[in-house]
Design an enzyme around this catalytic site. Structure first.
Site, short mmCIF file in Angstrom:
data_model
loop_
_atom_site.label_atom_id
_atom_site.label_comp_id
_atom_site.label_asym_id
_atom_site.label_seq_id
_atom_site.Cartn_x
_atom_site.Cartn_y
_atom_site.Cartn_z
N GLY A 11 3.88 9.97 -3.48
CA GLY A 11 2.77 11.08 -3.03
C GLY A 11 1.29 10.28 -2.81
O GLY A 11 0.54 10.86 -2.42
N CYS A 12 1.19 9.11 -3.42
CA CYS A 12 -0.05 8.63 -3.46
C CYS A 12 -0.31 7.96 -1.95
O CYS A 12 0.33 7.27 -1.22
CB CYS A 12 0.11 7.28 -4.32
SG CYS A 12 -1.34 6.24 -4.22
N LEU A 13 -1.32 8.70 -1.66
CA LEU A 13 -1.96 8.28 -0.07
C LEU A 13 -2.28 6.92 0.21
O LEU A 13 -2.26 6.32 1.23
CB LEU A 13 -3.22 9.32 0.24
CG LEU A 13 -3.00 10.60 0.21
CD1 LEU A 13 -4.28 11.51 0.39
CD2 LEU A 13 -1.98 11.03 1.12
#
Length: 145
Positions: A11-13
């Site tokens: 989920g880390c952009l």
């Protein structure tokens, strides 16, 4: 190109941008959840190479932002023990390829060998979210990015 083992926080952009760049260069990625890996000191240590201990840490990890963990005061064994216990402290991504191992996504020998050229004004390492509480480094619960 090459196969790259890429340890991320799901989920880390920023990790998503990094993966997209590596894929666009023709690398085959095997993506792993950094937080779910069964890390040991022996397995984790090679990712940091000759970097100073303070650069092994994710500066946006909650325990660092709250002042509970002070990377600049830690010796190597203590730093590694803390990271094995709490992988949110690890600077990400961790990358392993035929060209070596590394942490973070800043210009250096590993990324150069992978064909990654980062412009001086381009930041692919820092959190991509903005605001006073980007929530990027909370434990994953499916909602935090």
């Amino acid at each position: 190109m090459s196969s790259v083992l890429f340890y991320e926080k799901p989920g880390c952009l920023s990790n998503a941008k990094q993966k997209a760049l590596l894929t666009s260069l023709g690398h085959r990625l095997s993506v792993r959840n950094l937080l779910a890996e069964p890390w040991t000191v022996e397995r984790l240590r090679p990712f940091f190479g000759v970097l100073p201990v303070r650069e092994w840490f994710n500066p946006t990890a909650p325990r660092i932002k709250q002042g509970e963990v002070l990377p600049e005061t830690l010796d190597e064994p203590t730093a590694l023990a803390l990271m094995v216990e709490d992988p949110l402290l690890i600077r990400r991504p961790l990358i392993e390829s035929e060209y070596g191992m590394g942490c973070g996504f800043e210009s250096g020998p590993l990324l150069a060998a992978l064909g990654v050229a980062i412009a001086v004004d381009q930041d692919l390492q820092s959190c991509s979210r903005s605001g006073p509480d980007p929530r990027c480094d909370l434990p994953t619960d499916g909602a935090a990015a």
